[in-house]
Design a protein around this motif. Sequence first.
Motif: not given
Length: 316
Positions: A43-64
């Motif tokens: 779901p985090l990948w979906l939120a990232q690739d699908g623009g769900y974070f961007k829609a909230e004004g948020l940029e998320v950087e995943p650190v593996v």
Amino acid sequence: MIVPVLVSACSASGDNTDNPASGNGLERTSIKVSILTTIDSAPLWLAQDGGYFKAEGLEVEPVVVASGQAALTNVISGNTDIAISSYMPFFVAKATGTADIQLVCAATSVSDKSFAIVATPNSPVKTIFDLAGKRIAMTAKNTATDLLAKSLMQDHNVDSTHVNWVPVAFPNVAAALTQNQVDAALLPEPFITQFAKTAGAIPVIDVNTGATKDFPMSGYGATRKWVQANPKTLTAFQRAMKKATSDAINNRAKIEPLLVKYAKIDEDTAKLLTLPAFGSELDPRPIQRVPDLMLQLGALTTPVNAASMIAPQPPA
């Protein structure tokens, strides 16, 4: 639930001054999240690739990272802001005073056939009653693989104290089974499906039974200090995750390509594997089952109140 790696920065996330918020009112517009390359992170990948974070004004950087413990360590050190992990390390940190962790949203729970004890056809283990005295693979002591296996055995009055617990990383379990280094292993997906093909592994017992039915498996955590300093940023993260999780539950087709892209699962396995039960909302009642089981089986020495660790949740 650990393997391939995404390239991402691991520098410290810093304080709010090097991440100025824009007019959307967030304390921070950019955060770092420690993640695992497992199905739980879908779901985090979906939120990232699908623009769900961007829609909230948020940029998320995943650190593996390679493990839930490593994810937690990143959060404690300030290298990342939020981390996904099985719940066990979060509760150990709380119980030992290592860190004051808040659970910010749920990730997965056990579903039918998503987690199972497996064995090969030539193994002496045919049923759960055969496990006493045998060699069982686990990732490490007091992890989900250890505690869930012991709970299953306890449910069936099988003595787990005489089991030879063998530490084996998930990707190496197939070889351990076929080379007769272990008699059985407790595995999550996608390894159940993968090793059915490569090693002929077959389920002995599904984890989604008895005391471990619908058992909470993983979630996202942050330090209480970070949660208190960034309430609007946290709410933005939670809202995006809630939408992505709902879409993951209702449309598997959105998840499968992400498992191929990020978890490096082949397309056939991505179509065949059983997904865990995704969920983003934290309910203290089922979550309490985790520290209770840990206390019962000796992974904790003092009780932990899960409700006290749940961060403020966004409005429904």
